[in-house]
Structures are given as structure tokens and as C-alpha cells.
Write a protein that holds these residues in place. Structure first.
Motif, PDB file in Angstrom:
ATOM      1  N   ARG A 200       0.710  -1.280   0.042  1.00 60.02           N
ATOM      2  CA  ARG A 200       0.005   0.045  -0.202  1.00 60.02           C
ATOM      3  C   ARG A 200       0.923   1.254   0.000  1.00 60.02           C
ATOM      4  NH1 ARG A 200      -5.176  -1.430   2.173  1.00 60.02           N
ATOM      5  NH2 ARG A 200      -5.767  -3.486   1.695  1.00 60.02           N
ATOM      6  N   ASN A 201       0.243   2.441  -0.155  1.00 53.05           N
ATOM      7  CA  ASN A 201       0.958   3.618   0.055  1.00 53.05           C
ATOM      8  C   ASN A 201       2.094   3.679  -0.870  1.00 53.05           C
ATOM      9  OD1 ASN A 201      -0.887   5.208   1.627  1.00 53.05           O
ATOM     10  ND2 ASN A 201       0.899   5.306   3.435  1.00 53.05           N
ATOM     11  N   GLY A 202       2.036   3.586  -2.009  1.00 47.80           N
ATOM     12  CA  GLY A 202       3.368   3.623  -2.759  1.00 47.80           C
ATOM     13  C   GLY A 202       4.504   2.838  -2.534  1.00 47.80           C
ATOM     14  N   GLY A 203       3.869   1.481  -2.219  1.00 43.32           N
ATOM     15  CA  GLY A 203       5.055   0.560  -2.165  1.00 43.32           C
ATOM     16  C   GLY A 203       5.353   0.137  -0.669  1.00 43.32           C
ATOM     17  N   LEU A 204       4.671   0.787   0.363  1.00 46.60           N
ATOM     18  CA  LEU A 204       4.973   0.472   1.895  1.00 46.60           C
ATOM     19  C   LEU A 204       4.058  -1.007   2.149  1.00 46.60           C
ATOM     20  CD1 LEU A 204       4.554   3.641   4.091  1.00 46.60           C
ATOM     21  CD2 LEU A 204       6.527   2.205   3.870  1.00 46.60           C
ATOM     22  N   THR A 205       4.734  -1.861   3.175  1.00 42.15           N
ATOM     23  CA  THR A 205       4.360  -2.957   3.496  1.00 42.15           C
ATOM     24  C   THR A 205       3.043  -2.696   4.611  1.00 42.15           C
ATOM     25  OG1 THR A 205       6.337  -4.122   3.121  1.00 42.15           O
ATOM     26  CG2 THR A 205       4.625  -5.038   4.542  1.00 42.15           C
ATOM     27  N   ALA A 206       1.944  -3.321   4.212  1.00 46.29           N
ATOM     28  CA  ALA A 206       0.717  -3.193   5.247  1.00 46.29           C
ATOM     29  C   ALA A 206       0.214  -4.443   5.666  1.00 46.29           C
ATOM     30  CB  ALA A 206      -0.252  -2.243   4.380  1.00 46.29           C
ATOM     31  N   LEU A 207      -0.536  -4.613   6.525  1.00 45.70           N
ATOM     32  CA  LEU A 207      -1.260  -5.551   6.944  1.00 45.70           C
ATOM     33  C   LEU A 207      -2.489  -5.685   6.173  1.00 45.70           C
ATOM     34  CD1 LEU A 207      -1.022  -5.321  10.734  1.00 45.70           C
ATOM     35  CD2 LEU A 207       0.112  -7.066   9.326  1.00 45.70           C
ATOM     36  N   PRO A 208      -3.249  -6.973   5.694  1.00 43.67           N
ATOM     37  CA  PRO A 208      -4.493  -6.932   5.236  1.00 43.67           C
ATOM     38  C   PRO A 208      -5.371  -6.257   6.032  1.00 43.67           C
ATOM     39  CG  PRO A 208      -3.489  -9.107   5.242  1.00 43.67           C
ATOM     40  CD  PRO A 208      -2.728  -8.231   5.949  1.00 43.67           C
ATOM     41  N   PHE A 209      -6.138  -5.293   5.439  1.00 43.88           N
ATOM     42  CA  PHE A 209      -6.876  -4.143   5.981  1.00 43.88           C
ATOM     43  C   PHE A 209      -8.231  -3.774   5.256  1.00 43.88           C
ATOM     44  CE2 PHE A 209      -7.168  -0.859   9.335  1.00 43.88           C
ATOM     45  CZ  PHE A 209      -7.984   0.042   8.883  1.00 43.88           C
TER      46      PHE A 209
ATOM     47  N   LEU B 283      15.856   1.497  11.391  1.00 45.88           N
ATOM     48  CA  LEU B 283      15.789   0.285  12.455  1.00 45.88           C
ATOM     49  C   LEU B 283      14.442  -0.511  12.008  1.00 45.88           C
ATOM     50  CD1 LEU B 283      16.291   2.137  15.733  1.00 45.88           C
ATOM     51  CD2 LEU B 283      17.926   0.793  14.402  1.00 45.88           C
ATOM     52  N   GLY B 284      14.853  -1.418  11.050  1.00 46.04           N
ATOM     53  CA  GLY B 284      13.711  -2.419  10.514  1.00 46.04           C
ATOM     54  C   GLY B 284      12.939  -1.652   9.504  1.00 46.04           C
ATOM     55  N   GLU B 285      12.268  -2.507   8.866  1.00 50.10           N
ATOM     56  CA  GLU B 285      11.384  -2.079   7.597  1.00 50.10           C
ATOM     57  C   GLU B 285      10.263  -1.323   8.111  1.00 50.10           C
ATOM     58  OE1 GLU B 285      11.802  -1.790   4.423  1.00 50.10           O
ATOM     59  OE2 GLU B 285      14.151  -2.538   4.537  1.00 50.10           O
ATOM     60  N   PRO B 286       9.796  -0.307   7.825  1.00 48.70           N
ATOM     61  CA  PRO B 286       8.624   0.427   8.205  1.00 48.70           C
ATOM     62  C   PRO B 286       7.276  -0.016   7.699  1.00 48.70           C
ATOM     63  CG  PRO B 286       9.738   1.940   6.593  1.00 48.70           C
ATOM     64  CD  PRO B 286      10.814   0.780   6.744  1.00 48.70           C
ATOM     65  N   MET B 287       6.431   0.232   8.157  1.00 58.08           N
ATOM     66  CA  MET B 287       5.048  -0.523   7.743  1.00 58.08           C
ATOM     67  C   MET B 287       4.085   0.990   7.384  1.00 58.08           C
ATOM     68  SD  MET B 287       4.335  -3.920   9.497  1.00 58.08           S
ATOM     69  CE  MET B 287       3.420  -4.412   8.441  1.00 58.08           C
ATOM     70  N   ALA B 288       3.169   0.559   6.342  1.00 61.16           N
ATOM     71  CA  ALA B 288       2.195   1.752   6.297  1.00 61.16           C
ATOM     72  C   ALA B 288       1.236   2.024   7.612  1.00 61.16           C
ATOM     73  CB  ALA B 288       1.037   1.214   5.345  1.00 61.16           C
ATOM     74  N   SER B 289       0.969   3.292   7.951  1.00 62.15           N
ATOM     75  CA  SER B 289      -0.037   3.497   9.126  1.00 62.15           C
ATOM     76  C   SER B 289       0.760   3.270  10.287  1.00 62.15           C
ATOM     77  CB  SER B 289      -1.431   3.061   8.847  1.00 62.15           C
ATOM     78  OG  SER B 289      -2.203   3.418   9.939  1.00 62.15           O
ATOM     79  N   ASP B 290       0.025   2.600  11.327  1.00 61.25           N
ATOM     80  CA  ASP B 290       0.397   2.122  12.169  1.00 61.25           C
ATOM     81  C   ASP B 290       0.662   0.678  12.610  1.00 61.25           C
ATOM     82  OD1 ASP B 290      -2.180   1.498  12.627  1.00 61.25           O
ATOM     83  OD2 ASP B 290      -2.330   2.355  14.732  1.00 61.25           O
ATOM     84  N   HIS B 291       0.648   0.015  11.332  1.00 58.57           N
ATOM     85  CA  HIS B 291       0.631  -1.512  11.165  1.00 58.57           C
ATOM     86  C   HIS B 291       1.808  -2.247  11.979  1.00 58.57           C
ATOM     87  CE1 HIS B 291      -2.402  -1.584   7.565  1.00 58.57           C
ATOM     88  NE2 HIS B 291      -2.795  -0.832   8.785  1.00 58.57           N
ATOM     89  N   ARG B 292       3.122  -1.607  11.803  1.00 62.81           N
ATOM     90  CA  ARG B 292       3.962  -2.028  12.660  1.00 62.81           C
ATOM     91  C   ARG B 292       3.776  -2.279  14.140  1.00 62.81           C
ATOM     92  NH1 ARG B 292      10.655  -1.183  12.198  1.00 62.81           N
ATOM     93  NH2 ARG B 292      10.300   0.993  11.660  1.00 62.81           N
ATOM     94  N   ARG B 293       2.902  -1.131  14.703  1.00 59.57           N
ATOM     95  CA  ARG B 293       2.635  -1.191  16.046  1.00 59.57           C
ATOM     96  C   ARG B 293       1.877  -2.418  15.944  1.00 59.57           C
ATOM     97  NH1 ARG B 293      -1.703   2.626  19.013  1.00 59.57           N
ATOM     98  NH2 ARG B 293      -1.533   2.014  21.146  1.00 59.57           N
ATOM     99  N   ILE B 294       0.768  -2.526  15.448  1.00 58.53           N
ATOM    100  CA  ILE B 294      -0.190  -3.670  15.554  1.00 58.53           C
ATOM    101  C   ILE B 294       0.425  -5.223  15.522  1.00 58.53           C
ATOM    102  CG2 ILE B 294      -2.301  -4.931  14.407  1.00 58.53           C
ATOM    103  CD1 ILE B 294      -2.923  -2.121  13.431  1.00 58.53           C
ATOM    104  N   LEU B 295       1.693  -5.203  14.481  1.00 62.87           N
ATOM    105  CA  LEU B 295       2.522  -6.400  14.240  1.00 62.87           C
ATOM    106  C   LEU B 295       2.990  -6.824  15.731  1.00 62.87           C
ATOM    107  CD1 LEU B 295       3.689  -8.772  12.812  1.00 62.87           C
ATOM    108  CD2 LEU B 295       5.270  -7.181  11.671  1.00 62.87           C
ATOM    109  N   ALA B 296       3.676  -5.701  16.271  1.00 59.52           N
ATOM    110  CA  ALA B 296       4.469  -5.954  17.408  1.00 59.52           C
ATOM    111  C   ALA B 296       3.307  -6.276  18.442  1.00 59.52           C
ATOM    112  CB  ALA B 296       5.029  -4.449  18.016  1.00 59.52           C
ATOM    113  N   THR B 297       2.218  -5.823  18.507  1.00 58.45           N
ATOM    114  CA  THR B 297       1.448  -6.235  19.529  1.00 58.45           C
ATOM    115  C   THR B 297       1.090  -7.889  19.441  1.00 58.45           C
ATOM    116  OG1 THR B 297       0.212  -4.218  19.468  1.00 58.45           O
ATOM    117  CG2 THR B 297      -0.835  -6.071  20.415  1.00 58.45           C
ATOM    118  N   ALA B 298       1.113  -8.329  17.992  1.00 58.51           N
ATOM    119  CA  ALA B 298       0.628  -9.673  17.896  1.00 58.51           C
ATOM    120  C   ALA B 298       1.909 -10.622  18.100  1.00 58.51           C
ATOM    121  CB  ALA B 298       0.414  -9.829  16.242  1.00 58.51           C
TER     122      ALA B 298
END
Length: 315
Positions: free
Chosen positions: A28-37, A204-219
């Protein structure tokens, strides 16, 4: 002005590709990795889960199996995932309900879809301690956190506890705490992006779209903790597996090496698995027996998770 409330649904789908824990992501977002949403439409969807399964199938071609609700991300000051939604009103507030899905089958998504499996340590390189403490912690993260925390005992204490600094133990399930500390300190790309500031000098690590890296960290933190008190790791395993494969999967999730003999003794005591009598030929070694999870035995009781005795390290 009336604020429109939009309910978004996101999911962290985890699979074990050998010893590598992977998540299913989209672009998503011009190539940023995102979770299914996707969004929840109360007029069209009877339940959140029905809507979620439909969005995942549409975006990735994947049919969800095991899934559980993870967390509701609705803080007013969070960076909302508006960029992943079409036709979002300007004054809308997006509340995202996160889910955790587990699968033993990392089926390759159809070529026509912008979806793929990605190892989660690409987003969190400081979390993988299977080959020792990652050098990025002491060489990059610790000095920058020390600069950020200078003069504040509270900040210094949080950094020590989160990243195991100055002799503190590393606590594997504090994934979200570590990510949020890096975000607060302005050390991850998402912080600079959300605040409109220059990007950090080190990624520091590959960023993600929106706050999806925060959601991934929670998981990640949820799964690391949960495999110790519920047998959810077997949702990542095929019907028959070797004990070595099971241990590698646990190690991949935890980011730690486990003591082989103690791990197997703990499995025996818990009665979680039983041998099938079938053998799998191993390259360069003796054939290994295939085991299965005693799912029927534990359907009628609250099954415990897997004891994870970590190996002790010198120094």
C-alpha cells in the motif's frame, strides 16, 4: 463539526516457514508494506469476523483459519490508517480492530494480488536472539536511547528494562513496549513520517504503512506469551511433525534458542503430543519419528502451553 467514525479491521496472519516466522502482507501507500486491512460495513456485514475474512480473501486470496481478536486501536492521537482506506472523510476517526490469525500452510498468494509472506524480523531485527544478542542493540539502539534519555531517570529505566541494558534480563514478550519506546524516542521511520520530520539517520527495521508495525508488535508479543499457556503453536504445525520442527517453530516465534532435552522432557510431562510410529528420513542423520498434537484430548480441558526452557548463555 461531526466526526465520522470508521471501523477498520486488520489482521496479522502468521505462518512458520521452517524456522522463520512469517506474516502475510500487502503493498500500500506507494510500496509500503501493510497488513490486510478493510472497513466494517454494518449494513453489509453481520459480524466483524465475516467482514475480516472477506477482506483478507479479496486482498490476498487467503482463507483465514484460526483467528482471535487481538486489540482495539482507537487512541485519538494514534496515526490512523486513513492512507489504506479509499474515500475516507477528512474529519473521520478510524478505530482499528486488530486480529491474530495462525496457519500451518503459507500458501503462495496469487500473482495478480499484491500480497506475499514476509519474515517478521525484517521489521524487528532487534527481536531475534537465536544467534545471540543482535549487534544492532548495543551498536545502534542503546547509544541513541541513552542520548534521548539523558537527564531522565524514568526514560533511562524504561530503556534498560525494555532492551535488557546494563545487566537487565531480556524479556521476549515486551515487543510492543520496545517498539513504542523507539517511536517515542524518534528512532523509527514511522515517528518521523507521522510528525513530518526528517527521517532518522539509521533505519531500524522495515517500516510499515500507518501504525501497522505497532499492530504487528502487539501480535508478536501476544503470541510469544500465549504459546506458554495455551497450545496455540500447534495451529502453525502440519498434522504430523517432528519434535525438531516443533522446537524450531517455537524458537522462531520467541527469537530464542531452547534447551533440546528440557524442551522434550516438558513435552512428555504435558502430554501434548504423541508419536505416530511413522518415520521421516532426515538428510545427513537418522530418521526422525513423526508426532501429532493430541487435539481431542485437550478439547475437553484447558490445555497448557509449551514450556520454553531457554539455553543459558555465557557472559
Amino acid at each position: 463539526m461531526t466526526t465520522a467514525l470508521i471501523i477498520g479491521l486488520s489482521v496479522v496472519i502468521v505462518a512458520a516457514d521452517g524456522e522463520t516466522p512469517c506474516v502475510l502482507v500487502t503493498r500500500r501507500n506507494g510500496g509500503l508494506t501493510a497488513l490486510p486491512f478493510g472497513t466494517f460495513d454494518p449494513a453489509e456485514h453481520r459480524t466483524f469476523e465475516i467482514a475480516l475474512r472477506g477482506w483478507v480473501r479479496e486482498q490476498t486470496g487467503f482463507d483465514l483459519g484460526y483467528v482471535e481478536q487481538l486489540y482495539t486501536f482507537g487512541d485519538r492521537d494514534r496515526e490512523t490508517p486513513e492512507a489504506t482506506l479509499a474515500d475516507t472523510p477528512e474529519n473521520a476517526r478510524v478505530v482499528s480492530v486488530g486480529y491474530l490469525g495462525l496457519t500451518p500452510d503459507p500458501t503462495r498468494p496469487p500473482e495478480a494480488l499484491e500480497a506475499r509472506w514476509r519474515g517478521w524480523y525484517g521489521h524487528f531485527p532487534w527481536e531475534d536472539h537465536r544467534n545471540g544478542r543482535p549487534g544492532i542493540i548495543d551498536a545502534v539502539i542503546a547509544p541513541r536511547l541513552q542520548t534521548w534519555a539523558a537527564g531522565s531517570e524514568n526514560r533511562q529505566s524504561r530503556a534498560r528494562l525494555a532492551f535488557g541494558l546494563e545487566g537487565q534480563d531480556w524479556i521476549d514478550d515486551r515487543v510492543l513496549e520496545r517498539y513504542e519506546l523507539l517511536y517515542e524516542a524518534g528512532l523509527v521511520t514511522e515517528c518521523a513520517r507521522d510528525a513530518g520530520l526528517p527521517l532518522p539517520d539509521v533505519k531500524l527495521g522495515e517500516p510499515m504503512a500507518s501504525d501497522h508495525r505497532r499492530i504487528l508488535a502487539t501480535a508478536m508479543g501476544r503470541l510469544r506469551g500465549k504459546i506458554r499457556y495455551r497450545p496455540v503453536v500447534f495451529e502453525l504445525m502440519p498434522e504430523r511433525f517432528t519434535l525438531s520442527a516443533l522446537q524450531l517453530t517455537c524458537e522462531g516465534i520467541l527469537g530464542l534458542r531452547l534447551h533440546k532435552q528440557n524442551f522434550r522432557r516438558a513435552l512428555d510431562r504435558a502430554g501434548l503430543v504423541e508419536g505416530t510410529g511413522e518415520m521421516m528420513a532426515a538428510t545427513g542423520g537418522r530418521p526422525a519419528e513423526l508426532f501429532r498434537f493430541c487435539r481431542e484430548k485437550f478439547r475437553r480441558s484447558a490445555a497448557l502451553g509449551i514450556t520454553t526452557p531457554a539455553m543459558r548463555r555465557e557472559g
